[in-house]
Motif scaffolding. Structure first.
Motif, PDB file in Angstrom:
ATOM      1  N   ALA A 120      -3.347   3.089  -5.966  1.00 24.19           N
ATOM      2  CA  ALA A 120      -3.573   3.991  -4.834  1.00 24.19           C
ATOM      3  C   ALA A 120      -2.920   5.348  -5.076  1.00 24.19           C
ATOM      4  O   ALA A 120      -3.513   6.401  -4.772  1.00 24.19           O
ATOM      5  N   THR A 124      -6.228  -1.002   0.704  1.00 30.34           N
ATOM      6  CA  THR A 124      -4.960  -0.519   0.157  1.00 30.34           C
ATOM      7  C   THR A 124      -4.970   0.999   0.007  1.00 30.34           C
ATOM      8  O   THR A 124      -4.018   1.689   0.395  1.00 30.34           O
ATOM      9  N   ASN A 179       1.640   1.388  -4.073  1.00 30.51           N
ATOM     10  CA  ASN A 179       0.725   0.761  -5.018  1.00 30.51           C
ATOM     11  C   ASN A 179       0.313   1.755  -6.105  1.00 30.51           C
ATOM     12  O   ASN A 179      -0.148   2.863  -5.816  1.00 30.51           O
ATOM     13  N   TRP A 233       0.804  -1.213   0.000  1.00 32.53           N
ATOM     14  CA  TRP A 233       0.000   0.000   0.000  1.00 32.53           C
ATOM     15  C   TRP A 233       0.844   1.273   0.000  1.00 32.53           C
ATOM     16  O   TRP A 233       0.347   2.351  -0.287  1.00 32.53           O
ATOM     17  N   ARG A 257      -4.989   2.763   3.491  1.00 35.28           N
ATOM     18  CA  ARG A 257      -3.670   2.678   4.131  1.00 35.28           C
ATOM     19  C   ARG A 257      -2.675   3.605   3.456  1.00 35.28           C
ATOM     20  O   ARG A 257      -1.850   4.235   4.115  1.00 35.28           O
ATOM     21  N   HIS A 258      -2.749   3.691   2.120  1.00 31.29           N
ATOM     22  CA  HIS A 258      -1.835   4.593   1.407  1.00 31.29           C
ATOM     23  C   HIS A 258      -2.070   6.044   1.823  1.00 31.29           C
ATOM     24  O   HIS A 258      -1.112   6.791   2.059  1.00 31.29           O
TER      25      HIS A 258
END
Length: 339
Positions: A161, A184, A158, A155, A187-188
């Motif tokens: 993201a 993901t 990614n 994450w 969290r990013h």
């Protein structure tokens, strides 16, 4: 070839796939105060699932769970299975896919074209246990995307993201199937210190996510499978973390199909019904932003390519035969964009 050489070559091959950023498309907005963008993942094999399945394969190769010649098992009838079949063929690994008995002949043909062996489960809820038992009995490795992918995806960097979070939109809208994408993205956003962008997920009819999230019950189940490929589940999957999302939007199945059709007409890109659900969620949020006098951007994702639904969701006769009520929602969309 030594085990170390195979591992190094395989990780390099996996990393060479989809590290780039997908195209970002600007979509017509019903309100001049709200800008709508979409990150177009539909061009990747298996669409939005492609990156996450790639990361799951890479993690299992690095950990030694997948080695040269390892037999694989996965439980899925959706794009996850297509992505797994793609990478299994790339790595020359045998794959058995346990999938619902109602899986379309076209999807079965696509999986078999990748070299996957398809095994039908009469009860969709039982296919995960059937896949686990099959792996144990045959000595194969069970990929278990639904149970493990959220922790396998990186994450921090990614590509999806990063693209969705670009320029700090007011909202990011994604579908919830496994829960991996929303987890993901959320969290990013926390990792990069974003303080303003909120995450909304769209859910299908009969799915467990919206009622479970609204009630604060993490193991909520309906026992009824979703009719929209890629989103909705009869149970809340472990990859979904409701505390990380700001809103769950239930979308009628007919609205998903109507918005899917609108997308093809408005953007020239044929997408699948889960992307239609994303767009319906975007319009819901745009309406709220307009009501509250908030200007800004909403970013979503084209999650799936329309070609794989040419004989199903893009076939009006097939849609009508299965009882999807599309016209009332098509009329609402037309009203949104009326001069």
């Amino acid at each position: 070839m030594s085990e170390r050489d195979w591992t190094a070559d395989t990780v390099a091959a996996l990393r060479s796939h989809v590290d780039g950023v997908a195209p970002v498309r600007s979509l017509p907005s019903p309100y001049f105060t709200v800008d709508i963008r979409a990150v177009d993942e539909s061009g990747f094999p298996a669409g939005i699932k492609y990156r996450a399945v790639r990361d799951l394969f890479a993690r299992d190769v690095v950990s030694g769970a997948i080695t040269e010649g390892t037999s694989l098992v996965e439980a899925s009838g959706s794009a996850t299975a297509l992505a797994a079949a793609h990478f299994a063929r790339m790595l020359k690994l045998p794959l058995t896919v346990v999938l619902p008995a109602r899986t379309s002949p076209a999807q079965l043909a696509r999986l078999e074209a990748y070299g996957a062996v398809c095994r039908k489960a009469e009860r969709p809820a039982a296919m995960y246990e059937e896949a686990r038992v099959l792996a144990e009995e045959t000595g194969a490795h069970y990929l278990d995307y639904l149970g493990r992918a959220a922790d396998a995806v990186d994450w921090r960097g990614n590509g999806l993201a990063v693209a969705l979070a670009a320029d700090d939109p007011q909202w990011i809208v994604v579908g919830v199937g496994s829960g991996v994408t929303s987890t993901t993205v959320a969290r990013h956003l926390r990792h990069v210190g974003n303080r303003t962008t909120r995450v909304a997920v769209v859910d299908a009819e009969n799915s467990a996510y919206f009622p479970g999230w609204a009630a604060g019950v993490t193991d909520y189940g309906t026992g009824t499978p979703s009719k929209i490929p890629g989103i909705g589940r009869p149970r809340m999957e472990p990859g979904f973390h409701g505390s990380l999302v700001d809103m769950v939007i239930p979308v009628p199945d007919g609205a998903s199909v109507a918005a899917m059709r609108w997308c093809r007409e408005a953007s020239g890109v044929a997408v699948g019904p889960s992307t239609g659900a994303n767009l319906w969620g975007v319009w819901e949020l745009a309406r709220i932003m307009r009501r509250d006098g908030v200007r800004g951007r909403i970013t979503t994702v084209f999650a799936d390519a329309g070609e794989q639904y040419a004989d199903t969701f893009h076939d009006p006769s097939w849609v009508a035969e299965r009882g999807f009520e599309v016209e009332p929602y098509a009329a609402k969309i037309a009203g949104l964009y009326a001069p």
